[in-house]
Structure formats: structure tokens, C-alpha cells
Motif scaffolding. Structure first.
Motif, PDB file in Angstrom:
ATOM      1  N   VAL A   5     -39.297  19.034 -13.773  1.00  0.00           N
ATOM      2  CA  VAL A   5     -38.140  18.305 -13.929  1.00  0.00           C
ATOM      3  C   VAL A   5     -37.961  17.738 -12.490  1.00  0.00           C
ATOM      4  CG1 VAL A   5     -35.673  18.827 -13.777  1.00  0.00           C
ATOM      5  CG2 VAL A   5     -37.182  20.358 -15.256  1.00  0.00           C
ATOM      6  N   LEU A   6     -37.796  16.406 -12.556  1.00  0.00           N
ATOM      7  CA  LEU A   6     -37.480  15.655 -11.305  1.00  0.00           C
ATOM      8  C   LEU A   6     -35.998  15.292 -11.077  1.00  0.00           C
ATOM      9  CD1 LEU A   6     -40.467  13.058 -11.769  1.00  0.00           C
ATOM     10  CD2 LEU A   6     -40.275  15.272 -10.459  1.00  0.00           C
ATOM     11  N   ILE A   7     -35.454  15.592  -9.937  1.00  0.00           N
ATOM     12  CA  ILE A   7     -34.011  15.231  -9.702  1.00  0.00           C
ATOM     13  C   ILE A   7     -34.049  14.634  -8.442  1.00  0.00           C
ATOM     14  CG2 ILE A   7     -33.122  17.753 -10.711  1.00  0.00           C
ATOM     15  CD1 ILE A   7     -32.670  18.588  -7.949  1.00  0.00           C
ATOM     16  N   GLY A   8     -33.045  13.816  -8.233  1.00  0.00           N
ATOM     17  CA  GLY A   8     -32.805  13.020  -6.858  1.00  0.00           C
ATOM     18  C   GLY A   8     -31.796  12.155  -7.085  1.00  0.00           C
ATOM     19  N   LEU A  95     -35.635  24.943 -17.535  1.00  0.00           N
ATOM     20  CA  LEU A  95     -36.670  24.038 -18.118  1.00  0.00           C
ATOM     21  C   LEU A  95     -37.766  24.149 -17.550  1.00  0.00           C
ATOM     22  CD1 LEU A  95     -33.946  21.265 -19.315  1.00  0.00           C
ATOM     23  CD2 LEU A  95     -35.553  22.259 -20.655  1.00  0.00           C
ATOM     24  N   GLY A  96     -37.976  23.991 -16.299  1.00  0.00           N
ATOM     25  CA  GLY A  96     -39.115  24.120 -15.556  1.00  0.00           C
ATOM     26  C   GLY A  96     -39.208  24.043 -13.871  1.00  0.00           C
ATOM     27  N   GLN A  97     -40.051  23.748 -13.466  1.00  0.00           N
ATOM     28  CA  GLN A  97     -40.043  23.614 -11.943  1.00  0.00           C
ATOM     29  C   GLN A  97     -39.242  22.650 -11.641  1.00  0.00           C
ATOM     30  OE1 GLN A  97     -43.795  24.795  -9.650  1.00  0.00           O
ATOM     31  NE2 GLN A  97     -44.714  25.048 -11.818  1.00  0.00           N
ATOM     32  N   VAL A  98     -38.212  22.769 -10.719  1.00  0.00           N
ATOM     33  CA  VAL A  98     -37.363  21.582 -10.416  1.00  0.00           C
ATOM     34  C   VAL A  98     -37.853  21.158  -9.195  1.00  0.00           C
ATOM     35  CG1 VAL A  98     -34.954  20.986  -9.778  1.00  0.00           C
ATOM     36  CG2 VAL A  98     -35.422  22.752 -11.850  1.00  0.00           C
ATOM     37  N   ILE A  99     -38.114  19.848  -8.894  1.00  0.00           N
ATOM     38  CA  ILE A  99     -38.579  19.059  -7.930  1.00  0.00           C
ATOM     39  C   ILE A  99     -37.582  17.844  -7.414  1.00  0.00           C
ATOM     40  CG2 ILE A  99     -40.333  17.566  -6.681  1.00  0.00           C
ATOM     41  CD1 ILE A  99     -42.319  18.900  -8.724  1.00  0.00           C
ATOM     42  N   PHE A 100     -37.085  18.006  -6.215  1.00  0.00           N
ATOM     43  CA  PHE A 100     -36.066  17.153  -5.560  1.00  0.00           C
ATOM     44  C   PHE A 100     -36.966  16.060  -4.950  1.00  0.00           C
ATOM     45  CE2 PHE A 100     -32.844  16.620  -1.644  1.00  0.00           C
ATOM     46  CZ  PHE A 100     -32.886  15.519  -2.043  1.00  0.00           C
ATOM     47  N   ARG A 143     -30.169  22.795  -3.139  1.00  0.00           N
ATOM     48  CA  ARG A 143     -30.041  24.111  -3.745  1.00  0.00           C
ATOM     49  C   ARG A 143     -30.433  24.249  -5.150  1.00  0.00           C
ATOM     50  NH1 ARG A 143     -24.942  23.259  -1.587  1.00  0.00           N
ATOM     51  NH2 ARG A 143     -23.925  22.856  -3.545  1.00  0.00           N
ATOM     52  N   ALA A 144     -30.559  23.120  -5.974  1.00  0.00           N
ATOM     53  CA  ALA A 144     -31.040  23.223  -7.166  1.00  0.00           C
ATOM     54  C   ALA A 144     -32.555  23.219  -7.491  1.00  0.00           C
ATOM     55  CB  ALA A 144     -30.600  22.033  -8.029  1.00  0.00           C
ATOM     56  N   ALA A 145     -33.281  22.772  -6.284  1.00  0.00           N
ATOM     57  CA  ALA A 145     -34.783  22.498  -6.290  1.00  0.00           C
ATOM     58  C   ALA A 145     -35.475  23.679  -6.143  1.00  0.00           C
ATOM     59  CB  ALA A 145     -35.095  21.364  -5.805  1.00  0.00           C
ATOM     60  N   HIS A 146     -36.668  23.798  -6.698  1.00  0.00           N
ATOM     61  CA  HIS A 146     -37.661  24.955  -6.366  1.00  0.00           C
ATOM     62  C   HIS A 146     -38.434  24.379  -5.112  1.00  0.00           C
ATOM     63  CE1 HIS A 146     -37.071  26.117 -10.711  1.00  0.00           C
ATOM     64  NE2 HIS A 146     -37.119  27.300  -9.950  1.00  0.00           N
ATOM     65  N   MET A 147     -38.590  23.123  -4.938  1.00  0.00           N
ATOM     66  CA  MET A 147     -39.332  22.281  -3.873  1.00  0.00           C
ATOM     67  C   MET A 147     -38.708  20.969  -3.586  1.00  0.00           C
ATOM     68  SD  MET A 147     -43.069  21.773  -5.546  1.00  0.00           S
ATOM     69  CE  MET A 147     -43.054  23.194  -6.182  1.00  0.00           C
ATOM     70  N   GLU A 148     -39.005  20.440  -2.674  1.00  0.00           N
ATOM     71  CA  GLU A 148     -38.635  19.040  -2.391  1.00  0.00           C
ATOM     72  C   GLU A 148     -39.887  18.195  -1.800  1.00  0.00           C
ATOM     73  OE1 GLU A 148     -35.800  18.823   1.199  1.00  0.00           O
ATOM     74  OE2 GLU A 148     -34.733  20.399   0.274  1.00  0.00           O
ATOM     75  N   VAL A 149     -40.123  16.924  -2.310  1.00  0.00           N
ATOM     76  CA  VAL A 149     -41.037  16.126  -1.923  1.00  0.00           C
ATOM     77  C   VAL A 149     -40.325  14.770  -1.536  1.00  0.00           C
ATOM     78  CG1 VAL A 149     -42.703  14.910  -3.085  1.00  0.00           C
ATOM     79  CG2 VAL A 149     -42.587  17.254  -3.852  1.00  0.00           C
ATOM     80  N   ASN A 150     -40.979  14.532  -0.309  1.00  0.00           N
ATOM     81  CA  ASN A 150     -40.410  13.062   0.535  1.00  0.00           C
ATOM     82  C   ASN A 150     -41.322  11.949  -0.229  1.00  0.00           C
ATOM     83  OD1 ASN A 150     -39.455  11.027   1.817  1.00  0.00           O
ATOM     84  ND2 ASN A 150     -40.018  12.008   3.930  1.00  0.00           N
ATOM     85  N   THR A 151     -40.431  10.821  -0.667  1.00  0.00           N
ATOM     86  CA  THR A 151     -40.857   9.763  -1.344  1.00  0.00           C
ATOM     87  C   THR A 151     -41.101   8.366  -0.431  1.00  0.00           C
ATOM     88  OG1 THR A 151     -38.917   8.908  -2.239  1.00  0.00           O
ATOM     89  CG2 THR A 151     -40.217  10.574  -3.461  1.00  0.00           C
ATOM     90  N   ASP A 152     -40.440   8.621   0.828  1.00  0.00           N
ATOM     91  CA  ASP A 152     -40.379   7.577   1.672  1.00  0.00           C
ATOM     92  C   ASP A 152     -41.900   6.966   2.173  1.00  0.00           C
ATOM     93  OD1 ASP A 152     -37.742   7.100   1.800  1.00  0.00           O
ATOM     94  OD2 ASP A 152     -37.152   8.414   3.600  1.00  0.00           O
ATOM     95  N   GLY A 153     -42.013   5.614   2.159  1.00  0.00           N
ATOM     96  CA  GLY A 153     -43.124   5.452   2.517  1.00  0.00           C
ATOM     97  C   GLY A 153     -44.489   5.893   2.144  1.00  0.00           C
ATOM     98  N   ARG A 154     -44.485   6.222   0.749  1.00  0.00           N
ATOM     99  CA  ARG A 154     -45.568   7.026   0.278  1.00  0.00           C
ATOM    100  C   ARG A 154     -46.180   6.272  -1.049  1.00  0.00           C
ATOM    101  NH1 ARG A 154     -44.670  13.191   0.058  1.00  0.00           N
ATOM    102  NH2 ARG A 154     -47.019  13.212  -0.292  1.00  0.00           N
ATOM    103  N   SER A 155     -47.333   6.260  -1.455  1.00  0.00           N
ATOM    104  CA  SER A 155     -47.652   5.817  -2.595  1.00  0.00           C
ATOM    105  C   SER A 155     -47.454   6.621  -3.674  1.00  0.00           C
ATOM    106  CB  SER A 155     -49.398   5.583  -2.645  1.00  0.00           C
ATOM    107  OG  SER A 155     -49.861   6.706  -2.596  1.00  0.00           O
ATOM    108  N   PHE A 156     -47.368   6.337  -5.087  1.00  0.00           N
ATOM    109  CA  PHE A 156     -47.065   7.152  -5.950  1.00  0.00           C
ATOM    110  C   PHE A 156     -48.108   8.122  -6.409  1.00  0.00           C
ATOM    111  CE2 PHE A 156     -44.651   3.352  -8.420  1.00  0.00           C
ATOM    112  CZ  PHE A 156     -43.473   3.743  -7.852  1.00  0.00           C
TER     113      PHE A 156
END
Length: 171
Positions: A5-8, A95-100, A143-156
């Protein structure tokens, strides 16, 4: 849990990353905003304009409740405001692993420049509205996420590689 699950915040890359991640994993992909638009045969902007934000937030909650126990091997991208409603974060965690997917204010401003489809940014001073939303939402996402992933300046590819490694999901 086999779902991701992707949040942000709007513009952080949930839909773009979600589509590509699902393809890499061989998973299905669902975007709650598109699901609601398809189910109602209307745009979110139209729903906001006619029924208001509270009605739309209720649609989001009923949508994710309907996914529980029925969704498997799916990447789910949720609208930026969905985790804000009390109880929704817990539903997402069922629903699943929540990623911010995290991005800075500056990145989001650049990504959303000229976007007229976001009801919460319409009207005067969208930069101020964005700042206020960002400030209120970031702690809830954390608080909602199991983990955070930074998207700034990164390729998909780099973002997806990190998600796969950290979740332990096998393509």
C-alpha cells in the motif's frame, strides 16, 4: 502480507511508482482515486464540487473496507487524504505493508505546478494550501506507514529496488 500500500502526499509518485512496481512484481495495481471515479462514473473534482470532501472521504473509507480480505498480490495507491480520516490507517495496515513515499515540499511544488485536477489546491494561493496540507499530513503518514521511502531525485527503478529489498517481496 502480499499487498503493498503506497501512501503519501499528492505528487510524491504513488501512481507512477505503483504501476511500475506492480509490473515488476507481476502484481495487480489499483489506485483508489481511479477506482472511485470508475465506480461513480465521475471525476473526483466533480464529487468534491457536488457532494463535498466529507462525502468523498466516506467513499474512500468504504472502498478500502471493501478491499480487505479480497485483495491479494496487489499494489494499492491511495489518495493523499485517505490516511487522514481516523481509522483509515489501521484499515490500510490490514491490507498490506504500508509504505510512505516521501518527497520534500519543493519537489511536490515542482511536480504539481500547473495541475488543475487537485480540488484541495484550487482557488487562491495553492502554494499556501500545499504548505498547510503538507504540515498536517506528514506526521499522519509517518504513523500510518510500516516504512518510509524517499522519492526526491531518485529514478523509479531505484525507488522500486528499495521497496522490493525492504519489503522482502519476491518478483
Amino acid at each position: 502480507m502480499s499487498n503493498i500500500v503506497l501512501i503519501g502526499f499528492m505528487g510524491c509518485g504513488k501512481t507512477s511508482v505503483g504501476n511500475l512496481l506492480a509490473a515488476r512484481l507481476g502484481y495487480g495495481f489499483t489506485d483508489t482515486d481511479r477506482f472511485i471515479e470508475d465506480s461513480c462514473n465521475r471525476t473526483i473534482k466533480s464529487i468534491f464540487a457536488k457532494e463535498g470532501e466529507a462525502y468523498f472521504r466516506d467513499l474512500e473509507t468504504s472502498t478500502i473496507k471493501g478491499f480487505i480480505g479480497k485483495m491479494d498480490q496487489t499494489v494499492l495507491s491511495v489518495g493523499g487524504g485517505l490516511p487522514m480520516k481516523p481509522g483509515n490507517a489501521e484499515l490500510l495496515q490490514q491490507l498490506g505493508q504500508v509504505i510512505f513515499l516521501k518527497a520534500t515540499r519543493a519537489t511536490i511544488l515542482i511536480r504539481l505546478a500547473g495541475d488543475t485536477t487537485r480540488p484541495l489546491l484550487s482557488g487562491d494561493n495553492p502554494a499556501k494550501k500545499l504548505e498547510d496540507l503538507f504540515t498536517s499530513r506528514a506526521p499522519v503518514y509517518e504513523r500510518a506507514a510500516h516504512m518510509e521511502v524517499n522519492t526526491d531525485g531518485r529514478s523509479f527503478d531505484d525507488i522500486i529496488d528499495e521497496i522490493i529489498k525492504r519489503t522482502g517481496v519476491k518478483p
